[in-house]
Motif scaffolding. Sequence first.
Motif, PDB file in Angstrom:
ATOM      1  N   LEU A 132       8.506   3.675   4.509  1.00  0.00           N
ATOM      2  CA  LEU A 132       8.635   5.219   4.129  1.00  0.00           C
ATOM      3  C   LEU A 132       9.709   5.279   2.651  1.00  0.00           C
ATOM      4  CD1 LEU A 132      10.567   6.435   7.755  1.00  0.00           C
ATOM      5  CD2 LEU A 132       8.152   7.171   6.224  1.00  0.00           C
ATOM      6  N   ILE A 133      10.502   3.695   3.008  1.00  0.00           N
ATOM      7  CA  ILE A 133      10.297   2.992   0.921  1.00  0.00           C
ATOM      8  C   ILE A 133      10.018   3.186   0.659  1.00  0.00           C
ATOM      9  CG2 ILE A 133      12.362   0.721   0.348  1.00  0.00           C
ATOM     10  CD1 ILE A 133      13.756   0.531   3.022  1.00  0.00           C
ATOM     11  N   GLY A 134       8.891   2.004   0.492  1.00  0.00           N
ATOM     12  CA  GLY A 134       8.262   2.158  -0.559  1.00  0.00           C
ATOM     13  C   GLY A 134       6.815   3.458  -1.091  1.00  0.00           C
ATOM     14  N   PHE A 135       6.993   4.271   0.103  1.00  0.00           N
ATOM     15  CA  PHE A 135       6.245   6.001  -0.114  1.00  0.00           C
ATOM     16  C   PHE A 135       7.504   6.672  -1.021  1.00  0.00           C
ATOM     17  CE2 PHE A 135       5.976  10.139   0.111  1.00  0.00           C
ATOM     18  CZ  PHE A 135       4.647  10.422   0.296  1.00  0.00           C
ATOM     19  N   PHE A 136       8.538   6.412  -1.398  1.00  0.00           N
ATOM     20  CA  PHE A 136       9.596   6.964  -1.674  1.00  0.00           C
ATOM     21  C   PHE A 136       9.907   6.985  -3.139  1.00  0.00           C
ATOM     22  CE2 PHE A 136       9.877   8.847   2.649  1.00  0.00           C
ATOM     23  CZ  PHE A 136       9.369  10.593   2.304  1.00  0.00           C
ATOM     24  N   SER A 149       8.759   4.573  -4.885  1.00  0.00           N
ATOM     25  CA  SER A 149       7.258   4.690  -5.694  1.00  0.00           C
ATOM     26  C   SER A 149       7.262   5.835  -6.578  1.00  0.00           C
ATOM     27  CB  SER A 149       5.737   3.867  -5.190  1.00  0.00           C
ATOM     28  OG  SER A 149       6.655   2.511  -5.196  1.00  0.00           O
ATOM     29  N   ALA A 150       8.113   7.039  -4.772  1.00  0.00           N
ATOM     30  CA  ALA A 150       6.725   8.370  -5.924  1.00  0.00           C
ATOM     31  C   ALA A 150       8.637   8.916  -6.574  1.00  0.00           C
ATOM     32  CB  ALA A 150       6.906   9.233  -4.760  1.00  0.00           C
ATOM     33  N   LEU A 151       9.913   8.276  -6.408  1.00  0.00           N
ATOM     34  CA  LEU A 151      10.365   9.098  -6.953  1.00  0.00           C
ATOM     35  C   LEU A 151      10.705   8.420  -9.053  1.00  0.00           C
ATOM     36  CD1 LEU A 151      13.780   8.599  -4.751  1.00  0.00           C
ATOM     37  CD2 LEU A 151      12.496  10.658  -5.368  1.00  0.00           C
ATOM     38  N   VAL A 152      10.066   6.579  -8.758  1.00  0.00           N
ATOM     39  CA  VAL A 152      10.320   6.060  -9.361  1.00  0.00           C
ATOM     40  C   VAL A 152       9.141   6.547 -10.948  1.00  0.00           C
ATOM     41  CG1 VAL A 152       9.783   4.259 -11.220  1.00  0.00           C
ATOM     42  CG2 VAL A 152      11.650   4.135  -8.915  1.00  0.00           C
ATOM     43  N   PHE A 153       7.966   7.120 -10.360  1.00  0.00           N
ATOM     44  CA  PHE A 153       6.330   7.321 -11.085  1.00  0.00           C
ATOM     45  C   PHE A 153       7.261   8.679 -11.612  1.00  0.00           C
ATOM     46  CE2 PHE A 153       2.685   9.560 -11.104  1.00  0.00           C
ATOM     47  CZ  PHE A 153       2.188   8.604 -12.514  1.00  0.00           C
ATOM     48  N   TYR A 154       8.024   9.723 -10.905  1.00  0.00           N
ATOM     49  CA  TYR A 154       8.865  10.951 -11.326  1.00  0.00           C
ATOM     50  C   TYR A 154       9.773  10.791 -12.187  1.00  0.00           C
ATOM     51  CZ  TYR A 154       9.679  16.105 -11.083  1.00  0.00           C
ATOM     52  OH  TYR A 154      10.166  17.327 -11.266  1.00  0.00           O
ATOM     53  N   ALA A 155      10.639   9.674 -12.238  1.00  0.00           N
ATOM     54  CA  ALA A 155      11.676   9.484 -13.133  1.00  0.00           C
ATOM     55  C   ALA A 155      10.074   9.521 -14.841  1.00  0.00           C
ATOM     56  CB  ALA A 155      12.360   8.979 -12.701  1.00  0.00           C
ATOM     57  N   LEU A 156      10.190   8.278 -14.214  1.00  0.00           N
ATOM     58  CA  LEU A 156       9.025   7.962 -15.795  1.00  0.00           C
ATOM     59  C   LEU A 156       8.451   9.088 -17.079  1.00  0.00           C
ATOM     60  CD1 LEU A 156       7.917   4.257 -14.831  1.00  0.00           C
ATOM     61  CD2 LEU A 156       9.964   5.282 -16.006  1.00  0.00           C
ATOM     62  N   MET A 212       0.093   8.391  -5.831  1.00  0.00           N
ATOM     63  CA  MET A 212      -0.853   9.022  -5.781  1.00  0.00           C
ATOM     64  C   MET A 212      -0.313  10.814  -5.352  1.00  0.00           C
ATOM     65  SD  MET A 212      -3.477   6.586  -2.955  1.00  0.00           S
ATOM     66  CE  MET A 212      -4.920   7.526  -2.732  1.00  0.00           C
ATOM     67  N   ALA A 213       0.053  10.655  -4.318  1.00  0.00           N
ATOM     68  CA  ALA A 213       1.138  11.816  -3.834  1.00  0.00           C
ATOM     69  C   ALA A 213       2.447  11.986  -4.476  1.00  0.00           C
ATOM     70  CB  ALA A 213       1.999  11.375  -2.399  1.00  0.00           C
ATOM     71  N   CYS A 214       3.277  11.564  -5.227  1.00  0.00           N
ATOM     72  CA  CYS A 214       4.040  12.400  -5.891  1.00  0.00           C
ATOM     73  C   CYS A 214       3.165  12.867  -7.942  1.00  0.00           C
ATOM     74  CB  CYS A 214       5.069  11.638  -7.108  1.00  0.00           C
ATOM     75  SG  CYS A 214       5.397  11.625  -8.343  1.00  0.00           S
ATOM     76  N   LEU A 262       0.713  -1.461   0.020  1.00  0.00           N
ATOM     77  CA  LEU A 262      -0.491   0.369   0.269  1.00  0.00           C
ATOM     78  C   LEU A 262       0.823   1.677  -0.118  1.00  0.00           C
ATOM     79  CD1 LEU A 262      -2.746  -0.792   2.595  1.00  0.00           C
ATOM     80  CD2 LEU A 262      -2.415  -0.992   0.167  1.00  0.00           C
ATOM     81  N   ALA A 263       1.838   1.169   0.881  1.00  0.00           N
ATOM     82  CA  ALA A 263       3.081   2.262   0.123  1.00  0.00           C
ATOM     83  C   ALA A 263       3.192   2.684  -0.355  1.00  0.00           C
ATOM     84  CB  ALA A 263       4.263   2.150   1.399  1.00  0.00           C
ATOM     85  N   PRO A 264       3.470   2.296  -1.336  1.00  0.00           N
ATOM     86  CA  PRO A 264       4.011   2.333  -3.117  1.00  0.00           C
ATOM     87  C   PRO A 264       3.107   2.982  -3.383  1.00  0.00           C
ATOM     88  CG  PRO A 264       4.470   0.254  -2.352  1.00  0.00           C
ATOM     89  CD  PRO A 264       4.078   0.777  -1.159  1.00  0.00           C
ATOM     90  N   ILE A 265       1.404   2.390  -3.470  1.00  0.00           N
ATOM     91  CA  ILE A 265       0.191   3.016  -4.205  1.00  0.00           C
ATOM     92  C   ILE A 265       0.279   4.771  -3.573  1.00  0.00           C
ATOM     93  CG2 ILE A 265      -2.141   3.218  -4.323  1.00  0.00           C
ATOM     94  CD1 ILE A 265      -2.221   0.281  -4.189  1.00  0.00           C
TER      95      ILE A 265
END
Length: 567
Positions: free
Chosen positions: A491-495, A497-504, A418-420, A411-414
């Motif tokens: 925290l790992i999952g959240f950040f 996923s946010a960074l990878v999604f932003y980079a993509l 969402m936040a990113c 759930l944390a990556p989701i």
Amino acid sequence: MGLRNRLASIDQKIRLRGNDEKHEQTDAWSNRDLIPLPPNRRTWGWFNYFGFWAIASLNLANWQTPSTYLTMGLSVPQAMLIIVISRILIALFSTLIAWIGLKWHIGFTVQNRYSWGMKGSWIPLSQRILLNFIWNAVQCWNGGRLVAVCLTAIWPSYARMKNTFGPDMPTTTDQFVGFVVFWFLSTPFLWLRPEKFKTPFIVVCVWCGVGMLAWMTWALSTAKGVGPLWHSGQSLPAGSPFGTSWLIMAGINQSIGSLAAGITNGSDFSRYSRNRRSYIYGTIASCVVTGVLVSLIGLVTAAAAQKIYGEVYWNPPDLLMRMMDNGNGSSRSRAGVFFLAAGFAFTAMFENICGNSIAGGIDLAGLFPRYIDIRRGAIITFVAAWVVQPWQLINKATTFIAVLSSFSVFLAPIIGIMACDYYLLRKRRIRLSHLYRTHDSSYYFWKGVNWRAIPAWICGWAPTIGGLVVTVRRDLNPPKSLVELYYMAFLIGFFISALVFYALNMLFPVYNMDQIDDTDLYGTFTEAEARRVGVAPFDEDSINGVAAGRRSLDNIVIVEDGKGGGR
């Protein structure tokens, strides 16, 4: 033809009907409970949110929270430090995700369409639906334990009921009867819509809050102080590969993770807010203050009870049964136990309805908008408790429950995606009308799926899944690095996923991500809100034209252009 006509007739009877005058269109992507909420349905004030978070605090799990950290070898001050820090982080993450509900008045179910795509949003929805089904069943079983205490307080012979189940049934008759009674008593509340939750919140907060304080006062008065448990110091196991800092980190991660599902559905309930201040004040006051106080009261009561009975009772039903000598105590003790157990049971009942059944109803409505609204979805989720068979999960599959408790790994990556997407990529701007159609929608992407979200999500949980596996299997000598990663899973999952999604999105951009509708097409905003958001106020004539166009274009599929956006 006869059969086809009958099926068509049944289909028409079970389909939902929205009020066209209120623009509650019902089609493949929308119904009354999925559209952006209009001002007249936004009825929650600060006390509603206080009550919403209170029912997540005034419960057995939060009462028992300090025991988890003390058994890890931490001291009482360290355990309370974990609770304070985690509660502050939970309030912050919840507000972060709930903000879109406060501004655009849509929930998690619709919110994921602009990140995952119209069809891709079914991936996070399916995870949440599965969790809601299972946790609803588990909470019904836990509530049944409290009902059994109440029945014993009324009829002491209940605790001595003959077990009519065979050896293959992992429960006893008295436990099963408690579950059945709790399930049936909960059922009428499924017809209550979220707009009308204020009265149950008041009852829960007053009854259970007063009951907890009275319980602690009685325990301290009877014991004339607290027992040795209150003075527990740090006692890490000899040869433990993890020091205090890592155990504190593990505790914070576990505490946040236990409410990860509640964090994801923050916008499901924040969209009912009359204003932003109501959500912020109610959430902070209850999530942080009440959450910490309940854990503290549970710790004090358990410590005092240790002095009275000579052992530690962390599970409230066990302590309540001991207080009335398994039903053989005085009428005064049984009356007091009944009051306390009934308060806990009612809290568990409404926590389950609000946090699992209603949330499950909203998510199911996202999958089948033509046929399921919040009420029908909540009923389906509640009935599923019989299919899940929680007596099998609680009494036999302890490992499975541990997996469910650790589901924040996924759930944390989701939440990170969402936040990113909302804050960094879309700059808090959403085109609402495109969330409810496939033709010419900015959120249809490729065949209804935003492929960028999938690798970002996988990258978020991949580093921590190994630690989850070895922890659940209880390996004797697991790789230390895997476990340490798992201790930071949220925290790992959240950040990541946010960074990878932003980079993509930087490498494969989706153009015009920060567009909004020119006009308020759903009657969502007041005039002041429309000015603040930057859209023209609601206009009846333009709405009727758009609605007619939408009906004629329903279910038309589009293809993605070469630049990553729909046309």
